[in-house]
Design a protein around this motif. Structure first.
Motif, short mmCIF file in Angstrom:
data_model
loop_
_atom_site.label_atom_id
_atom_site.label_comp_id
_atom_site.label_asym_id
_atom_site.label_seq_id
_atom_site.Cartn_x
_atom_site.Cartn_y
_atom_site.Cartn_z
N UNK A 1 7.74 -8.80 -0.70
CA UNK A 1 6.44 -8.18 -0.92
C UNK A 1 5.33 -9.09 -0.41
N UNK A 2 5.48 -10.39 -0.64
CA UNK A 2 4.48 -11.35 -0.15
C UNK A 2 4.38 -11.31 1.37
N UNK A 3 5.53 -11.35 2.03
CA UNK A 3 5.55 -11.35 3.50
C UNK A 3 4.96 -10.06 4.06
N UNK B 1 7.03 -0.51 -3.56
CA UNK B 1 6.58 -1.84 -4.00
C UNK B 1 5.75 -2.53 -2.92
N UNK B 2 6.15 -2.40 -1.66
CA UNK B 2 5.39 -3.01 -0.57
C UNK B 2 4.02 -2.35 -0.43
N UNK B 3 3.98 -1.05 -0.56
CA UNK B 3 2.71 -0.33 -0.46
C UNK B 3 1.74 -0.78 -1.54
N UNK C 1 -1.71 -10.69 -2.93
CA UNK C 1 -1.26 -10.31 -4.26
C UNK C 1 0.07 -9.59 -4.13
N UNK C 2 1.13 -10.19 -4.63
CA UNK C 2 2.46 -9.59 -4.54
C UNK C 2 3.34 -10.20 -5.61
N UNK C 3 3.74 -9.41 -6.60
CA UNK C 3 4.60 -9.94 -7.64
C UNK C 3 5.65 -8.93 -8.07
N UNK C 4 6.80 -9.44 -8.41
CA UNK C 4 7.92 -8.64 -8.87
C UNK C 4 8.83 -9.54 -9.70
#
Length: 282
Positions: free
Chosen positions: A242-244, A104-106, A230-233
């Motif tokens: 993910x945002x951090x 997810x982070x990638x 761009x980071x959403x879950x």
């Protein structure tokens, strides 16, 4: 760019109906070969024209082209989801959890890289490199990366003025001019006080850099340059991670550019590290 990656990176900019289509495509990419535009519309309870317009907005001639492109992405493995990752591991559940988080982070970091073109990153790095002073502010959790960046800039000899209080920052920027830069960290870009600060700083002729999510927000409207994340879950405890992670990757890239393009920055970094280590050893 993979159509699935394009959908993920642009999701924050979409309307409510477009997000419903996007989420359905991302979750059911491997099933789309059996769906016509009408069947997809029926599954979502929307009009067929909404599906067609969505496809065209992404740069495709229509839904068939989008479906074909997604099919190719699935064949290449671009649509491998977190569940498939976990099944492939078949080991300790902690390993599977770590693998899903890494995946997810990638994905978030890749999406973030794609929505920040190289020329924008270069322009921001150049503005910071040549600034007389770099003012940095972030409220609450946004203050953590802001403070870390201020420390990194100090290590390479760039004068950074960091505050977590907008009143103190307003006083500090009273003497700002066109040679100064203001970096404002605000995940959602909606704090009125930060928008006011950015607007006042811009009036001095200085450059404003906003650091926010990839969403329309007031702070971006007052910025000369916008760093976007761009980071959403769907999981509330995962999305901030993910945002951090994606934000840190973005800031690290700018820091590397400053170190490698700035004359004497690397030697300054070594000297600063030695002084700090000498202090810690005594």
């Amino acid at each position: 760019m993979s159509p699935l990656l394009k959908i993920r990176s642009e999701r924050d900019q979409m309307s409510a109906i477009e997000r419903r289509i996007a989420d359905y495509l991302l979750e059911n990419a491997h099933l789309l070969r059996d769906y016509s535009s009408q069947q997809l519309a029926n599954a979502l309870g929307i009009s067929q024209s909404s599906v067609v317009k969505f496809s065209q907005k992404l740069g495709f001639k229509g839904y068939p082209d989008l479906k074909y492109s997604i099919g190719e992405a699935v064949a290449r493995g671009d649509a491998q989801d977190e569940g498939a990752v976990a099944e492939a591991i078949d080991t300790d559940p902690h390993v599977a959890l770590a693998e899903r988080l890494w995946h997810a982070k990638t994905r978030a970091e890749e999406e973030t890289r794609l929505i920040n073109p190289p020329e924008r990153i270069e322009a921001i790095a150049e503005a910071v490199q040549n600034a007389r002073r770099v003012f940095i502010i972030g409220l609450g959790e946004d203050g953590i990366p802001a403070r870390a960046l201020a420390l990194k800039l100090a290590m390479i000899g760039i004068l950074g003025v960091h505050h977590f209080d907008p009143v103190l920052m307003t006083a500090s920027t009273a003497s700002a001019n066109a040679q100064d830069v203001l970096l404002v960290f605000s995940e959602f870009g909606k704090q009125t006080v930060l928008c006011h600060l950015a607007r006042s700083f811009a009036a001095t002729g200085g450059k404003v850099v906003s650091v926010t999510r990839h969403t329309p927000n007031p702070l971006r409207a007052h910025a000369d340059y916008a760093l976007l994340v761009s980071a959403h879950d769907e999981r509330a405890h995962i999305e901030p991670l993910l945002y951090q992670s994606a934000l840190q990757q973005l800031l690290d890239l700018i820091f590397i550019l400053l170190c490698e393009h700035g004359q004497g920055r690397l030697s300054q970094l070594d000297s600063s590290a030695e002084r700090i280590q000498d202090m810690l050893d005594t």
